[in-house]
Enzyme design. Sequence first.
Site, PDB file in Angstrom:
ATOM      1  N   ASP A   1       0.795  -1.210   0.000  1.00  0.00           N
ATOM      2  CA  ASP A   1       0.000   0.000   0.000  1.00  0.00           C
ATOM      3  C   ASP A   1       0.846   1.287   0.000  1.00  0.00           C
ATOM      4  OD1 ASP A   1      -2.417   1.465   0.164  1.00  0.00           O
ATOM      5  OD2 ASP A   1      -2.245   1.613   2.330  1.00  0.00           O
TER       6      ASP A   1
ATOM      7  N   CYS B   1     -22.244  -7.058  -3.830  1.00  0.00           N
ATOM      8  CA  CYS B   1     -21.642  -7.809  -4.942  1.00  0.00           C
ATOM      9  C   CYS B   1     -21.928  -9.302  -4.789  1.00  0.00           C
ATOM     10  CB  CYS B   1     -20.141  -7.548  -4.987  1.00  0.00           C
ATOM     11  SG  CYS B   1     -19.331  -8.441  -6.324  1.00  0.00           S
TER      12      CYS B   1
ATOM     13  N   CYS C   1     -16.480   2.531   3.972  1.00  0.00           N
ATOM     14  CA  CYS C   1     -17.819   2.102   3.540  1.00  0.00           C
ATOM     15  C   CYS C   1     -17.642   0.789   2.784  1.00  0.00           C
ATOM     16  CB  CYS C   1     -18.410   3.173   2.624  1.00  0.00           C
ATOM     17  SG  CYS C   1     -19.859   2.666   1.687  1.00  0.00           S
TER      18      CYS C   1
ATOM     19  N   CYS D   1     -24.577   2.597  -4.419  1.00  0.00           N
ATOM     20  CA  CYS D   1     -23.741   3.620  -3.779  1.00  0.00           C
ATOM     21  C   CYS D   1     -24.599   4.777  -3.255  1.00  0.00           C
ATOM     22  CB  CYS D   1     -22.707   4.142  -4.776  1.00  0.00           C
ATOM     23  SG  CYS D   1     -21.727   5.470  -4.065  1.00  0.00           S
TER      24      CYS D   1
ATOM     25  N   CYS E   1     -20.613  -1.064  -1.683  1.00  0.00           N
ATOM     26  CA  CYS E   1     -20.453  -1.597  -3.041  1.00  0.00           C
ATOM     27  C   CYS E   1     -19.771  -2.967  -3.031  1.00  0.00           C
ATOM     28  CB  CYS E   1     -19.726  -0.607  -3.957  1.00  0.00           C
ATOM     29  SG  CYS E   1     -18.128  -0.075  -3.373  1.00  0.00           S
TER      30      CYS E   1
ATOM     31  N   CYS F   1     -18.196  -9.550 -14.338  1.00  0.00           N
ATOM     32  CA  CYS F   1     -19.285  -8.655 -13.906  1.00  0.00           C
ATOM     33  C   CYS F   1     -20.521  -8.819 -14.795  1.00  0.00           C
ATOM     34  CB  CYS F   1     -18.834  -7.194 -13.938  1.00  0.00           C
ATOM     35  SG  CYS F   1     -17.838  -6.717 -12.513  1.00  0.00           S
TER      36      CYS F   1
ATOM     37  N   CYS G   1     -16.877   9.557  -2.591  1.00  0.00           N
ATOM     38  CA  CYS G   1     -16.892   8.228  -1.960  1.00  0.00           C
ATOM     39  C   CYS G   1     -16.703   8.361  -0.444  1.00  0.00           C
ATOM     40  CB  CYS G   1     -15.787   7.373  -2.559  1.00  0.00           C
ATOM     41  SG  CYS G   1     -15.564   5.816  -1.707  1.00  0.00           S
TER      42      CYS G   1
ATOM     43  N   CYS H   1     -24.363  -7.200 -14.605  1.00  0.00           N
ATOM     44  CA  CYS H   1     -24.654  -6.766 -13.222  1.00  0.00           C
ATOM     45  C   CYS H   1     -24.259  -5.289 -13.045  1.00  0.00           C
ATOM     46  CB  CYS H   1     -23.854  -7.644 -12.255  1.00  0.00           C
ATOM     47  SG  CYS H   1     -24.015  -7.140 -10.539  1.00  0.00           S
TER      48      CYS H   1
HETATM   49  S1  SF4 Z   1     -21.747  -5.857  -7.896  1.00  0.00           S
HETATM   50 FE1  SF4 Z   1     -19.858  -7.042  -8.231  1.00  0.00          FE
HETATM   51  S2  SF4 Z   1     -20.317  -8.329 -10.028  1.00  0.00           S
HETATM   52 FE2  SF4 Z   1     -21.872  -6.737  -9.952  1.00  0.00          FE
HETATM   53  S3  SF4 Z   1     -21.049  -5.143 -11.317  1.00  0.00           S
HETATM   54 FE3  SF4 Z   1     -20.447  -4.636  -9.224  1.00  0.00          FE
HETATM   55  S4  SF4 Z   1     -18.410  -5.507  -9.007  1.00  0.00           S
HETATM   56 FE4  SF4 Z   1     -19.340  -6.496 -10.806  1.00  0.00          FE
HETATM   57  S1  SF4 Z   2     -17.313   2.651  -0.813  1.00  0.00           S
HETATM   58 FE1  SF4 Z   2     -18.514   2.161  -2.647  1.00  0.00          FE
HETATM   59  S2  SF4 Z   2     -20.668   2.339  -2.039  1.00  0.00           S
HETATM   60 FE2  SF4 Z   2     -19.434   3.341  -0.455  1.00  0.00          FE
HETATM   61  S3  SF4 Z   2     -19.455   5.491  -1.054  1.00  0.00           S
HETATM   62 FE3  SF4 Z   2     -17.584   4.577  -1.922  1.00  0.00          FE
HETATM   63  S4  SF4 Z   2     -18.173   3.937  -3.966  1.00  0.00           S
HETATM   64 FE4  SF4 Z   2     -20.054   4.331  -2.850  1.00  0.00          FE
END
Ligand code: SF4
Ligand code: SF4
Length: 383
Positions: free
Chosen positions: A138, A252, A245, A202, A248, A192, A218, A195
């Site tokens: 990192d 998934c 957060c 978000c 997202c 993906c 974000c 999807c």
């Molecule tokens: S939720 Fe997961 S599988 Fe669906 S578009 Fe987002 S990253 Fe891809």
């Molecule tokens: S971590 Fe993902 S869902 Fe959360 S604010 Fe950032 S982009 Fe949006």
Amino acid sequence: MVVQSPEQLTQAIKEEAHRLGFELVGISSVSDPPHEQSFADWLQEGYGGEMAYMTRTEQARRHPSTWLPWARSVVSVAMNYYTPFPRETHQAGAPKGWISRYAWGEDYHTVFESRLDALLGWIRNTVGEEVQGKAYVDAGPVLEKGFAGLAGIGWIGKNTLLISPKHGSYFFLGELFLSLELPADQPIRNRCGSCDLCLKACPTDAFVGPYRLDARRCISYLTIELKGSIPAQIRPLIGSHIFGCDICQEVCPYNVNIEASKEPAFQPREGLHAPELIPLLALNDEQFRSWFKGSPLKRSKRRGVLRNVAVALGNLGSAESIPALARLLSDPEPLVRGHAAWALGRTGTTEARAALDEALARETDPDVKVEIAQALTGGAPSH
Ligand code: SF4
Ligand code: SF4
């Protein structure tokens, strides 16, 4: 294992990495990462916000062989940090916040650095002391997801995170650059498909489109990377998040039914899964440092965490937090005073207004004065 060929050495390195606790291991050459141009465009658009270190290291990130001319291969490693605690969607009892899953346990940098050093030591023992190597966790100018993607650990999903088909995306990444020529693994295909769950979920509309995140919107950036004031317009969208957060990732499909981490260092510390918020407001600097020693939260310092806690309490509209928030109007940190004022303004009670009136009369910092005035009139500061 007898190591005679590059293939056997590669296999032996992977076995040793697994033995050291890295669940996923892959090898790539030190070529420019495939998304180096889109990374440059992303920076150009300003989507990186105040992460100036990204801009400073742009060329090194895009062209690693210019600064590591001896390196021939990269061993990318990943370790799962998922622990099976569900996110509470209904608040009951004292107001609680949400800390991103990755930050519940110990800071992973230390864990990774010592294990990658151990891996390098094993390689030198096996091949010879002349092997050059450098571990990055990192901290260096490395497009980590790009290398892990090249090494077949996963694909970069529409949520911009690396996803393994079997292990999901809750893992940390690290890299060991080596002067050895090793056979590279093949990247895997993007799964993906059609999807778009992450993009829709978000809460702050931070995705400009698939694979494109405006970090400035974000919650992870706003609650961890951003050092100053959180833009007032976006505060209501942050909900009860106080450090990072996971939304997202939570939505998934590749994060369903994943295995939990067995790594002791990544098990949640007492009180960090859904922490009670009001006691956090009472921490002084020394208590903060002692409480969060060895934790990723230490990085945001007391003022950053208290800023975030104030925003969360404002969003929760918690009347019981008013005395603690009112005390913060005298905090030495203007950042904390300003966000406490905003939170009090959100509650809108007589008690909160009285505390704000008193604070406005004595406040000397111009930005905090604006925050207090806006809290009293119900408007949003214009920064
Ligand atoms: S939720 Fe997961 S599988 Fe669906 S578009 Fe987002 S990253 Fe891809
Ligand atoms: S971590 Fe993902 S869902 Fe959360 S604010 Fe950032 S982009 Fe949006």
